[in-house]
Motif scaffolding. Structure first.
Motif, PDB file in Angstrom:
ATOM      1  N   ARG A   1       0.846  -1.142  -0.052  1.00 21.41           N
ATOM      2  CA  ARG A   1      -0.045   0.056  -0.183  1.00 21.41           C
ATOM      3  C   ARG A   1       0.879   1.218   0.018  1.00 21.41           C
ATOM      4  NH1 ARG A   1      -3.075  -2.898   3.903  1.00 21.41           N
ATOM      5  NH2 ARG A   1      -5.071  -3.803   2.792  1.00 21.41           N
ATOM      6  N   GLU A   2       2.121   1.092   0.523  1.00 20.88           N
ATOM      7  CA  GLU A   2       2.808   2.232   0.257  1.00 20.88           C
ATOM      8  C   GLU A   2       3.438   2.414  -1.069  1.00 20.88           C
ATOM      9  OE1 GLU A   2       6.008   1.446   3.014  1.00 20.88           O
ATOM     10  OE2 GLU A   2       5.019   1.500   5.055  1.00 20.88           O
TER      11      GLU A   2
ATOM     12  N   ASP B   1      -1.945   2.271  -3.955  1.00 24.20           N
ATOM     13  CA  ASP B   1      -3.101   2.140  -3.143  1.00 24.20           C
ATOM     14  C   ASP B   1      -4.068   0.989  -3.730  1.00 24.20           C
ATOM     15  OD1 ASP B   1      -5.566   3.543  -4.627  1.00 24.20           O
ATOM     16  OD2 ASP B   1      -3.568   4.570  -5.184  1.00 24.20           O
ATOM     17  N   ASP B   2      -4.986   0.733  -2.741  1.00 25.66           N
ATOM     18  CA  ASP B   2      -5.845  -0.604  -3.005  1.00 25.66           C
ATOM     19  C   ASP B   2      -6.728  -0.144  -4.108  1.00 25.66           C
ATOM     20  OD1 ASP B   2      -4.799  -1.979  -0.657  1.00 25.66           O
ATOM     21  OD2 ASP B   2      -6.253  -1.549   0.480  1.00 25.66           O
TER      22      ASP B   2
END
Length: 465
Positions: A115-116, A119-120
């Motif tokens: 996620r860093e 993003d989802d």
């Protein structure tokens, strides 16, 4: 009759099947299956912690089965298996290290690492995959970076094909489970690879079902839908678009067969996946824990299933309802104790008998099946009239009956060896031979009163009805 060999590897057991195809007119062409060799495949504890697959043993057992198949002079061989797990082939052409199991805890925290970098929402818009903590992309992020240099990743069925033939490739239905494939273009995603930091050179060329994949001895190996669920869906004896399916084995994969992925925010929030199927179709589905809960319970108890199923049918209904996807139930071990813990945490009584525990498991799975199919239909704009339940769960009459009641729809059960049937159907078509799935062997009609199931779902926070 033309004969084909199917290597069908599940996460608990593998088998080598012989399929004879009646190559008559369009109203025939059924596959007649014969089991030649069956063997255990289950993940094993790994020195230093975690779980691995014994690929050397699986390969040896596969070869033993194929040697038996050679006596029937099969036209070709196809291989399918579970998804997401892989081996790394080094620059010397040898398998480097263990083939780790998706039940290995090394992926803990890897979703946050990814996620860093992406993003989802962006990730889902490309890959269309539901969040599962053990997806291949998370496993790769858990690898030491040096292991990803000058190596080739081969998913389990592609790895076995390589060990049998020396030829490398990545079959697309299984590749679609990795989190690295673009769900729309059905190609490796350059964006995901770049943003995740996974080297593009790690991934081999994609192969489609029906393409050649080398030879074992003198017999061609044909690329089939190598994700066992994709093969199972190919074996569903249904046409049109008003049916849902449940591929029920170690896992339950419930969903629909679509022509295009559903990449909406609503689908992502509902944790649905868009995996590739045969002929450019999409398997729009959600994974839920399946008969793993039952098989691990039986292993813990050292008990037989048949008498427990008979006793479970007489146990009180909905004594408790569990979340089968609780991550505490993922790893091997004492599943009944973990279910008891979940019951206590949620303020429900712990089943007093083993039969009561079996009923809780099966009712909870049926509720998960029904809720998943209802959500899939709503998200895709489909209306369902029947449910096809294939795989090992088709043998479990109590689960089939509960699923019909929970869905409020007829459940057509079978084939049991759906993955092997689908494997052989793809091979037959590649050979220019007409074949079709076998008809279901049992039909379960709902009683018409879903209210107890809807009430039980409401107690557990599941939306149904």
């Amino acid at each position: 009759m033309p004969t084909f060999a199917a290597v069908d590897l599940g996460a608990s057991s593998g088998r080598v099947m012989l399929g004879r195809v009646d190559s008559g007119p369009a109203d025939s062409g059924l596959v007649e299956l014969t089991e030649l060799h069956r063997f255990p495949t289950g993940a094993r504890p790994r020195p230093g912690g975690g779980f691995r697959w014994d690929i050397d043993e699986i390969l040896a057992e596969t070869i033993e089965g194929l040697r038996l198949a050679e006596q029937a002079a099969p036209v070709s061989i196809g291989l399918d298996s579970w998804a997401v797990d892989y081996g790394l082939i080094g620059a010397d052409g040898e398998l480097d290290g263990d083939v780790r199991s998706y039940r290995d805890p090394r992926t803990d925290g890897m979703a946050d690492v990814l996620r860093e970098r992406i993003d989802d929402r962006s990730l889902y818009g490309i890959t269309g995959l539901q969040h599962l903590p053990f997806t291949t992309i998370y496993q790769l992020l858990a690898e030491p970076p040096e292991r990803l240099k000058d190596h080739t990743l081969l998913l389990v069925p592609d790895l076995l094909a390589y060990l049998l033939t020396g030829e490398r490739g990545a079959e697309v239905t299984n590749a679609s489970t990795t989190g690295l494939l673009d769900a729309t273009s059905r190609t490796w995603s350059a964006e995901v690879l770049s943003r995740s930091g996974i080297p593009a050179g790690l991934l081999p060329k994609l192969r489609q079902p029906g393409e050649p994949a080398g030879r074992f001895s003198s017999t061609p190996i044909i690329t089939v839908a190598s994700h066992d669920t994709a093969s199972a869906v190919a074996a569903i004896p249904a046409t049109g678009d008003s049916f849902g399916y449940i591929c029920c084995g170690t896992w339950s994969l419930a969903g629909l067969r679509l022509d295009a992925p559903v990449l909406t925010e609503e689908a992502r929030a509902a944790n649905f996946t868009n995996e590739s199927g045969v002929d450019g179709t999409v398997r729009f589905l959600r994974n839920t824990m399946g008969l793993w809960l039952l098989s691990e319970s039986l292993r813990t108890w050292n008990a037989d299933l048949a008498p427990l199923l008979s006793a479970a049918s007489a146990e009180p209904a909905f004594a408790a309802v569990i979340d089968p996807d609780d991550e505490a139930l993922l790893a091997p071990g004492d599943i009944p104790a973990r279910i008891a813990g979940q019951c206590r945490r949620t303020g429900q009584p712990v089943p007093a008998t083993r039969a009561g525990m079996v009923r809780v498991i099966l009712e909870s799975l049926a509720l998960a099946h029904a809720a998943t199919l209802q959500a899939a239909a709503e998200l895709s704009g489909r209306e369902l009239s029947t449910v096809h339940l294939v795989g090992g769960g088709a043998r479990n009459e109590l689960l089939c009956r509960f699923t019909a009641e929970a869905c409020g729809l007829p459940v057509l059960a079978g084939p049991v060896e759906a993955s092997a049937v689908g494997n052989i159907l793809v091979q037959a078509r590649a050979a220019g031979i007409h074949a079709r799935p076998e008809p279901p062997f049992a039909r379960y009609e709902p009683s018409g009163d879903r209210s107890p199931w809807i009430a039980a779902a409401r107690r557990s926070g599941v939306r149904l009805g």
